[in-house]
Design a protein around this motif. Structure first.
Motif, mmCIF file in Angstrom:
data_model
loop_
_atom_site.group_PDB
_atom_site.id
_atom_site.type_symbol
_atom_site.label_atom_id
_atom_site.label_comp_id
_atom_site.label_asym_id
_atom_site.label_seq_id
_atom_site.Cartn_x
_atom_site.Cartn_y
_atom_site.Cartn_z
ATOM 1 N N GLY A 432 46.890 130.853 1.684
ATOM 2 C CA GLY A 432 47.983 131.412 2.476
ATOM 3 C C GLY A 432 48.105 130.727 3.825
ATOM 4 N N LEU A 433 46.949 130.465 4.463
ATOM 5 C CA LEU A 433 46.934 129.778 5.757
ATOM 6 C C LEU A 433 47.526 128.381 5.643
ATOM 7 C CD1 LEU A 433 43.995 129.791 8.267
ATOM 8 C CD2 LEU A 433 44.982 127.624 7.569
ATOM 9 N N LEU A 434 47.127 127.629 4.602
ATOM 10 C CA LEU A 434 47.666 126.280 4.386
ATOM 11 C C LEU A 434 49.177 126.318 4.216
ATOM 12 C CD1 LEU A 434 45.183 124.448 1.983
ATOM 13 C CD2 LEU A 434 45.752 123.831 4.339
ATOM 14 N N GLY A 435 49.646 127.318 3.469
ATOM 15 C CA GLY A 435 51.081 127.435 3.250
ATOM 16 C C GLY A 435 51.848 127.604 4.538
ATOM 17 N N SER A 436 51.332 128.430 5.438
ATOM 18 C CA SER A 436 52.002 128.633 6.728
ATOM 19 C C SER A 436 51.897 127.410 7.628
ATOM 20 C CB SER A 436 51.414 129.848 7.452
ATOM 21 O OG SER A 436 51.783 131.034 6.822
ATOM 22 N N PHE A 437 50.739 126.746 7.581
ATOM 23 C CA PHE A 437 50.558 125.534 8.391
ATOM 24 C C PHE A 437 51.622 124.496 8.059
ATOM 25 C CE2 PHE A 437 48.675 121.201 8.585
ATOM 26 C CZ PHE A 437 48.571 121.089 9.961
ATOM 27 N N ILE A 438 51.928 124.362 6.768
ATOM 28 C CA ILE A 438 52.879 123.332 6.347
ATOM 29 C C ILE A 438 54.318 123.813 6.494
ATOM 30 C CG2 ILE A 438 53.605 121.830 4.456
ATOM 31 C CD1 ILE A 438 50.730 122.364 3.294
ATOM 32 N N THR A 439 54.609 125.012 5.977
ATOM 33 C CA THR A 439 56.005 125.462 5.948
ATOM 34 C C THR A 439 56.438 126.115 7.248
ATOM 35 O OG1 THR A 439 55.493 127.677 5.074
ATOM 36 C CG2 THR A 439 55.783 125.900 3.470
ATOM 37 N N GLY A 440 55.465 126.585 8.052
ATOM 38 C CA GLY A 440 55.824 127.232 9.305
ATOM 39 C C GLY A 440 56.281 128.664 9.143
ATOM 40 N N SER A 441 56.043 129.256 7.974
ATOM 41 C CA SER A 441 56.533 130.609 7.723
ATOM 42 C C SER A 441 55.566 131.360 6.821
ATOM 43 C CB SER A 441 57.919 130.553 7.063
ATOM 44 O OG SER A 441 58.283 131.803 6.520
ATOM 45 N N ALA A 442 55.141 132.545 7.262
ATOM 46 C CA ALA A 442 54.296 133.383 6.418
ATOM 47 C C ALA A 442 55.051 133.832 5.177
ATOM 48 C CB ALA A 442 53.822 134.605 7.214
ATOM 49 N N THR A 443 56.348 134.062 5.332
ATOM 50 C CA THR A 443 57.167 134.497 4.199
ATOM 51 C C THR A 443 57.301 133.396 3.158
ATOM 52 O OG1 THR A 443 58.425 135.992 5.636
ATOM 53 C CG2 THR A 443 59.425 135.409 3.536
ATOM 54 N N VAL A 444 57.590 132.177 3.604
ATOM 55 C CA VAL A 444 57.742 131.057 2.670
ATOM 56 C C VAL A 444 56.410 130.741 2.003
ATOM 57 C CG1 VAL A 444 58.328 128.612 2.443
ATOM 58 C CG2 VAL A 444 59.705 130.093 3.918
#
Length: 528
Positions: A432-444
């Motif tokens: 989940g953390l990696l996803g936000s780091f890249i996309t800039g969005s907790a939702t995405v």
């Protein structure tokens, strides 16, 4: 080569921004070029899809710049009206201790803004307020980002849960409430510790003598405030669902923090001001403006944000009246960038700034002058945000390719699941953390990875509810380090080009947060 290509969106920014200390406008440009070339040569994305993704990123960058502009123009307008001086006078009257101020402003007031708006708005609002209180710009930006974490799971009236998990089988009101409860139960551990972590970062990284001796005396009070937030959040999640958890928990803890700080309850006798800007002097002249009048624009912001998000008629109007959404860019199905202009937090912030000239009885020139200053302030952020969002959109759209490959985020997740399925309770938050780091969005991040997290949980026999809760909470931790949030936070405090310095300060707290989510998840499954 496929795995290296997929991870290039993570590795390249880390090398350029953190290791080589390049400013984001240069480091993210190089990173974007590398990812785009690899996406074409290795992943099989054709130039039309790549071009559409780059344009999509540019369009999304404009939406973020609009929010940034709104946050800065509101602050600059309030500077010209004298409201900022009165607000800071109010904070100093609660406590002159910067360790107390960082928790009240960044963690609690920021949490309130996160609950209403989300999308990177809190750090853009609280960072400049702390600079006005005398915090060094780097301290303000760093602590604002770290503080904007626990509340992110329930940001923008519950969007990361309600929208982020909407693609899971069985998604509905009861399901969202169950996940929300699981998130708050895990946050009883780390969420309670976040205020103390903020104090540690402030004193160790920005204090004059960089000593823990200034942090340890704050432990009892920070635990009280942290528990006030996390325990009340669990109660609100159980009673009302995910929509108002961040708002109500922030208000509850804000009341506790304000009352106890004024009474100096559980606080050291001597106030600490070790992170003050050199030569800073607080405004000694007492403001004639009332505290209610000074705060009124922020009350208006929260009220407008809630009105546009919970009243169907108002929500429908703001989402449709002025719509700059770009659908199917260059004819590529699904490559779309939404920009519902009036629904954007940026529009609310600008409107609140304009209204403030009437509520605070000042000249309209305060607003026009602030607007010009704010446009100049976001120029540096523009050069960083465009390549950052181009990289993000190429990465997320990489499933549209001629090689019949899944998208890069899914490839990373599937590879990690195959190799680390046995310890997934500790891996899930980091995905989940990696996803936000890249996309800039907790939702995405949650939209992208939640189906994979769900499948891994089923295959390994783990609780799907716990794993999905770890995904959402882990993506909230990623908010501390996601590049476009860092770019925004640095821009509003005048630190354009120092993004790598900020990430180096926020990286360890983000990793620790995810680790504690792994521990909390492991404990939680024992009682299920």
């Amino acid at each position: 080569m496929l795995l290296l290509t997929a991870f290039s969106a993570i590795i390249a920014p880390f090398i350029f921004l953190v290791l080589l200390r390049m400013p984001a406008k240069k480091g993210m440009l190089y990173s974007a070029l590398i990812v785009i070339l690899l996406a074409f040569a290795v992943w099989g994305m054709d130039w039309q899809v790549l071009s559409a993704s780059i344009l999509q990123g540019a369009h999304r960058a404009l939406t973020i710049l609009f929010i940034l502009f709104g946050a800065i123009v509101l602050l600059n307008t309030l500077r010209h009206t004298g409201a900022v001086d009165r607000i800071n006078e109010g904070f100093r009257n609660i406590s002159p201790d910067m360790r107390v101020q960082v928790i009240i402003v960044a963690f609690l007031f920021g949490g309130l803004i996160e609950g209403a708006a989300g999308f990177g708005t809190p750090a853009a609002v609280t960072g400049p307020l702390m600079v006005a209180l005398g915090f060094t710009p780097l301290a303000a930006a760093t602590t604002a980002l770290i503080a904007d974490s626990t509340s992110v799971s329930f940001g923008a009236v519950g969007t990361p849960v309600i929208v982020g998990l909407s693609n899971i089988d069985g998604a509905g009101i009861g399901f969202f409430q169950t996940i929300g409860i699981h998130i708050t139960l895990m946050d009883l551990l780390i969420g309670t510790l976040v205020p103390f972590i903020l104090v540690i970062v402030l004193t160790l990284s920005f204090g004059k003598d960089k000593s823990l001796k200034h942090a340890l005396p704050m432990l009892p009070w920070t635990l009280l405030v942290g528990a006030s937030y996390s325990v009340s959040a669990a109660v609100y999640a159980a009673l009302f669902g995910p929509e108002f958890v961040a708002i109500l928990a922030s208000l509850t803890a804000l009341a506790v923090a304000t009352l106890t700080a004024k009474k100096n309850f559980l606080l050291p006798k001597d106030p600490w001001q070790g992170a003050l800007i050199k030569g800073f002097k607080a405004e000694e002249k007492k403001s004639e403006m009332s505290l209610v009048s000074a705060w009124s624009p922020y009350f208006i912001v929260v009220a407008l944000l809630l009105l546009t998000r919970i009243i169907p008629a108002v929500q429908n109007f703001t989402q449709t009246a002025v719509d700059f959404t770009w659908n199917d860019i260059l004819g590529i199905d699904g490559v779309t960038s939404a920009w519902e202009f009036l629904y954007s937090p940026g529009a609310v912030l600008v409107l609140a700034a304009f209204i403030s000239i009437f509520t605070q009885r000042t000249k309209i020139s305060s607003f026009t002058k602030a607007s010009k200053e704010s446009l100049n302030a976001i120029k540096g952020a523009t050069l960083a945000l465009f390549p950052t969002l181009a990289l993000v959109q190429v990465f997320t759209n990489s499933g549209i390719n001629t090689n019949d490959l899944i998208a890069m985020p899914e490839y990373i997740a599937v590879t990690m699941a195959g190799a680390l399925g046995g310890v997934w309770l500790f891996v899930a938050p980091y995905l989940g953390l990696l996803g936000s780091f890249i996309t800039g969005s907790a939702t995405v991040s949650t939209l992208t990875f939640s189906p994979i997290q769900y499948n891994v949980a089923i295959e390994t026999g783990l609780s799907t509810n716990v794993i999905l809760a770890q995904q959402v909470a882990g993506s909230a931790a990623g908010n501390m380090i996601c590049v476009h949030n860092v770019v925004a936070a640095s821009a509003v405090v005048g630190l354009v080009g120092k993004e790598g310095d900020i990430i180096r300060k926020t990286l360890l707290p983000a990793l620790i947060y995810a680790l504690f989510l792994g521990i909390a998840g492991s404990i939680l499954v024992l009682f299920m």
